[in-house]
Scaffold this motif. Structure first.
Motif, mmCIF file in Angstrom:
data_model
loop_
_atom_site.group_PDB
_atom_site.id
_atom_site.type_symbol
_atom_site.label_atom_id
_atom_site.label_comp_id
_atom_site.label_asym_id
_atom_site.label_seq_id
_atom_site.Cartn_x
_atom_site.Cartn_y
_atom_site.Cartn_z
ATOM 1 N N ALA A 46 116.849 11.040 53.118
ATOM 2 C CA ALA A 46 116.015 9.867 52.863
ATOM 3 C C ALA A 46 114.669 10.254 52.273
ATOM 4 C CB ALA A 46 115.806 9.090 54.160
ATOM 5 N N THR A 47 114.125 9.321 51.490
ATOM 6 C CA THR A 47 112.773 9.446 50.925
ATOM 7 C C THR A 47 112.154 8.052 50.857
ATOM 8 O OG1 THR A 47 113.525 9.175 48.631
ATOM 9 C CG2 THR A 47 113.392 11.437 49.484
ATOM 10 N N ALA A 48 110.897 7.992 50.433
ATOM 11 C CA ALA A 48 110.218 6.717 50.191
ATOM 12 C C ALA A 48 109.443 6.815 48.885
ATOM 13 C CB ALA A 48 109.271 6.378 51.340
ATOM 14 N N ALA A 49 109.360 5.696 48.175
ATOM 15 C CA ALA A 49 108.817 5.683 46.819
ATOM 16 C C ALA A 49 107.419 6.291 46.729
ATOM 17 C CB ALA A 49 108.811 4.252 46.283
ATOM 18 N N TYR A 50 106.454 5.786 47.524
ATOM 19 C CA TYR A 50 105.090 6.281 47.365
ATOM 20 C C TYR A 50 104.980 7.746 47.736
ATOM 21 C CZ TYR A 50 100.090 6.731 47.214
ATOM 22 O OH TYR A 50 98.830 7.156 46.870
ATOM 23 N N GLN A 51 105.825 8.216 48.606
ATOM 24 C CA GLN A 51 105.721 9.592 49.083
ATOM 25 C C GLN A 51 106.241 10.613 48.083
ATOM 26 O OE1 GLN A 51 107.468 8.417 53.148
ATOM 27 N NE2 GLN A 51 106.128 10.119 53.650
ATOM 28 N N ILE A 52 107.102 10.191 47.151
ATOM 29 C CA ILE A 52 107.694 11.179 46.238
ATOM 30 C C ILE A 52 107.541 10.856 44.756
ATOM 31 C CG2 ILE A 52 109.418 11.814 47.971
ATOM 32 C CD1 ILE A 52 111.511 10.435 46.034
ATOM 33 N N GLU A 53 107.425 9.593 44.382
ATOM 34 C CA GLU A 53 107.573 9.230 42.966
ATOM 35 C C GLU A 53 106.432 9.706 42.082
ATOM 36 O OE1 GLU A 53 110.277 5.149 43.193
ATOM 37 O OE2 GLU A 53 108.216 5.066 42.460
ATOM 38 N N GLY A 54 105.193 9.537 42.529
ATOM 39 C CA GLY A 54 104.085 9.729 41.602
ATOM 40 C C GLY A 54 104.122 8.624 40.557
ATOM 41 N N GLY A 55 103.691 8.952 39.340
ATOM 42 C CA GLY A 55 103.707 7.947 38.269
ATOM 43 C C GLY A 55 103.049 6.649 38.708
ATOM 44 N N TRP A 56 101.908 6.778 39.364
ATOM 45 C CA TRP A 56 101.305 5.637 40.060
ATOM 46 C C TRP A 56 100.938 4.489 39.112
ATOM 47 C CZ3 TRP A 56 96.338 3.602 39.584
ATOM 48 C CH2 TRP A 56 95.469 4.330 38.747
ATOM 49 N N ASN A 57 100.649 4.816 37.824
ATOM 50 C CA ASN A 57 100.337 3.763 36.857
ATOM 51 C C ASN A 57 101.195 3.882 35.604
ATOM 52 O OD1 ASN A 57 99.237 6.045 35.757
ATOM 53 N ND2 ASN A 57 97.224 5.155 35.320
ATOM 54 N N ALA A 58 102.339 4.542 35.732
ATOM 55 C CA ALA A 58 103.197 4.781 34.567
ATOM 56 C C ALA A 58 104.015 3.541 34.208
ATOM 57 C CB ALA A 58 104.138 5.953 34.851
ATOM 58 N N ASP A 59 104.154 3.315 32.927
ATOM 59 C CA ASP A 59 105.105 2.322 32.396
ATOM 60 C C ASP A 59 104.939 0.949 33.026
ATOM 61 O OD1 ASP A 59 106.209 4.282 30.756
ATOM 62 O OD2 ASP A 59 107.706 4.855 32.245
ATOM 63 N N GLY A 60 103.694 0.528 33.187
ATOM 64 C CA GLY A 60 103.437 -0.842 33.609
ATOM 65 C C GLY A 60 103.389 -1.075 35.103
ATOM 66 N N LYS A 61 103.496 -0.019 35.898
ATOM 67 C CA LYS A 61 103.430 -0.216 37.349
ATOM 68 C C LYS A 61 102.046 -0.722 37.756
ATOM 69 C CE LYS A 61 103.320 2.273 41.753
ATOM 70 N NZ LYS A 61 101.876 1.996 41.917
ATOM 71 N N GLY A 62 102.028 -1.649 38.710
ATOM 72 C CA GLY A 62 100.774 -2.148 39.244
ATOM 73 C C GLY A 62 100.286 -1.311 40.417
ATOM 74 N N GLU A 63 99.072 -1.606 40.876
ATOM 75 C CA GLU A 63 98.512 -0.894 42.019
ATOM 76 C C GLU A 63 99.117 -1.413 43.322
ATOM 77 O OE1 GLU A 63 94.068 0.827 41.342
ATOM 78 O OE2 GLU A 63 94.223 -1.279 41.882
ATOM 79 N N ASN A 64 99.336 -0.486 44.256
ATOM 80 C CA ASN A 64 99.728 -0.903 45.599
ATOM 81 C C ASN A 64 98.643 -0.505 46.591
ATOM 82 O OD1 ASN A 64 100.277 1.787 46.732
ATOM 83 N ND2 ASN A 64 102.120 1.802 45.465
ATOM 84 N N ILE A 65 98.843 -0.885 47.837
ATOM 85 C CA ILE A 65 97.790 -0.683 48.832
ATOM 86 C C ILE A 65 97.509 0.798 49.093
ATOM 87 C CG2 ILE A 65 98.025 -2.920 49.955
ATOM 88 C CD1 ILE A 65 99.818 -1.628 52.060
ATOM 89 N N TRP A 66 98.504 1.668 48.905
ATOM 90 C CA TRP A 66 98.254 3.095 49.108
ATOM 91 C C TRP A 66 97.506 3.703 47.926
ATOM 92 C CZ3 TRP A 66 98.401 6.024 53.352
ATOM 93 C CH2 TRP A 66 99.013 5.474 54.465
ATOM 94 N N ASP A 67 97.708 3.172 46.713
ATOM 95 C CA ASP A 67 96.903 3.616 45.571
ATOM 96 C C ASP A 67 95.422 3.381 45.854
ATOM 97 O OD1 ASP A 67 99.098 4.347 43.917
ATOM 98 O OD2 ASP A 67 99.377 2.256 43.316
ATOM 99 N N VAL A 68 95.124 2.241 46.442
ATOM 100 C CA VAL A 68 93.727 1.873 46.737
ATOM 101 C C VAL A 68 93.224 2.599 47.980
ATOM 102 C CG1 VAL A 68 92.215 -0.054 47.367
ATOM 103 C CG2 VAL A 68 93.985 -0.363 45.612
#
Length: 504
Positions: A46-68
């Motif tokens: 198992a994994t979770a998106a914020y913990q592994i993905e990176g690409g925090w603002n890539a290809d149109g992604k919006g900000e989430n609470i962990w980015d802030v």
């Protein structure tokens, strides 16, 4: 006055002690049960998106609470963030290749809400949709089943600006987002998990403020955010049943975290205190969803009474309407369990001076100093706690297939020769096998190791490592390598159980 569940727990603890299921550090031996798991048992990581993905603002992604949240001083122990993390947004094929080497049959991962809906609602981001289509295609072409978590703590920041999980409108936003996920991915995904550990979102996100979004309100806001999460889960469950089940044929469940509560002494007071702990910890979510459509009786009684004594006009614990109770009750196809450790619990009348979820259950909890340590202060190694927990769930919440959707252990070094992690998996997995073969718990259907990769461990940053696979976070290429624990896990998975070869 003793509630029915408290009496049942008293009898349960007496039973497991008589039959030798419960244990202490002295039980950490090499007395392994050799045997096989059921042929259709699911093995995963198992994994979770914020913990592994990176690409925090890539290809149109919006900000989430962990980015802030990670940009605020002092929120993350090492000042890090998940802006790059394991770079799985760009290197997901490497992740899947590791899964293939581990020989697992399933991969549990989460979808970033902000990657699909940059504002949390409104316009869909087609590049975000395509990323997950690519990931799911890669997983399935490797003969691995994708298990998708809709929400693993990374709420779009624009929704938090509207009140987040404290705003009842979040129920509609979550339903609308989920409809997109079912529409886009439901033909290729058989199992969806609505929420991961809503208790942690409520206690740490909207209680102590240790996790994003950093809201403090442990006496009232925690209960409100939990209430809205339960209703949001139920709405999404019924959405799938009504609009997608017939054509897609999949299942929708939820993942709840749980610690085993070991009575600190064999007194009736501490045994009943341990049951209260289980009800305030797991029953908070499990009892409404799995059993009654309402909160546990002991939780309702204590919080209502304390709220009244504290001068509140209504209870700090919200109430479900009759219609909401019908919606919530039985709103899951399976139960996901995230289990790591055990707490000892003593009875303590905490009075009404402190307005806090932690004071409402009239308990004090701690961990035995003789239990083995890990890389996390809260995680002591207690394999027998898993077996006790599975038996307790079977007794109190029967009729549901159970998947252990997270289980693992941390260290500080991230060494490739991670012998403590091998020890952990060896004994926890064997206790799970004992629960199936010796206790007859045929409802235990699968297991997901946490985690596939060393990753961003929330407020601990990169100081705690849970991975079966090492990730070099100082390498721009994020080089990955299977650890000794990963090779051990692969042997268990390949053998579908324990034999002499698997544990050597």
């Amino acid at each position: 006055m003793l509630f029915k569940k408290q009496i049942m727990f008293l009898l349960f603890v007496l039973c497991v002690n008589i039959n030798g299921i419960s244990g202490t550090v002295e039980d950490y031996t090499d007395d392994i049960l050799y045997g096989s798991f059921p042929e259709d048992f699911i093995w995963g990581a198992a994994t979770a998106a914020y913990q592994i993905e990176g690409g925090w603002n890539a290809d149109g992604k919006g900000e989430n609470i962990w980015d802030v949240f990670t940009r605020k001083d002092g929120t993350i122990i090492d000042g890090s963030s998940g802006e790059i993390a394991c770079d799985s947004y760009n290197k997901y094929k490497e992740d899947v290749a590791l899964l293939v080497k581990l020989n697992v049959t399933a991969y549990r991962f989460s979808i970033s809400w902000s990657r699909i809906l940059p504002n949390g609602f409104g316009e869909i981001n087609p590049l975000g949709i395509q990323y997950y289509k690519n990931l799911i295609s890669e997983v399935k072409s490797s003969n691995i089943e994708p298990v998708v978590t809709l929400y693993h703590w990374d709420l779009p920041q624009p929704l938090e600006d509207l009140g987040g999980w404290l705003n009842p409108d979040i129920i509609t936003y979550f339903k609308d987002y989920s409809r997109i996920i079912f529409t886009e991915f439901g033909d290729d995904v058989n199992k969806f998990i609505t929420l991961n550990e809503p208790r942690q979102t409520s206690v740490k996100g909207y209680g102590t403020g240790e996790f994003a979004p950093g809201v403090q309100g442990i006496g009232d806001k925690s209960y409100i955010s939990a209430h809205n999460q339960i209703l949001a889960h139920a709405k999404v469950y019924h959405l799938y049943q009504n609009e997608f089940k017939e054509s897609q044929g999949g299942q929708v469940g939820i993942s709840l975290n749980i610690h085993w509560a070991e009575p600190a002494t064999d007194t009736t007071e501490d045994i009943l205190a341990a049951e209260r702990y289980m009800q305030f910890y797991f029953g908070w979510f499990g009892t409404p969803i799995l059993l009654t459509g309402d909160y546990p009786e002991i939780m309702r009684s204590l919080v209502d009474d304390k709220s009244s004594q504290q001068g509140f006009l209504t209870s700090r614990l919200p109430s479900f309407t009759p219609q909401e109770s019908l919606l919530v009750k039985g709103s899951t196809d399976f139960l996901g369990i995230n289990f790591y450790t055990t707490d000892k619990v003593s009875n303590l009348d905490e009075g009404v001076d402190e307005i806090s979820y932690f004071a409402d259950d009239n308990n004090i909890q701690f961990q035995d100093e003789d239990w083995y340590n890990s890389g996390s202060s809260w995680l002591k190694i207690t394999p027998w706690g898993l077996r006790n927990t599975l038996n307790w769930l079977n007794q109190n919440y029967p009729g549901y297939d159970i998947y252990i959707t997270e289980n693992g252990v941390s260290d500080k070094q991230g060494n490739l020769d991670d012998l403590t992690r091998i020890y952990y998996y060896k004994h926890y997995l064997n206790q799970m096998l004992r629960s199936i073969l010796e206790d007859g718990l045929t409802t235990v259907k699968g297991y997901f190791a946490w985690s596939l990769l060393d990753n961003f461990e929330w407020s601990s940053g990169y100081t705690e490592k849970f991975g079966l696979c090492y990730v070099n976070m100082t390498d721009p290429e994020r080089r990955k390598e299977i650890k000794a624990s990963g090779r051990f896990y692969q042997k268990i998975v390949s053998a579908n159980g324990f034999n002499v070869e698997t544990i050597c």
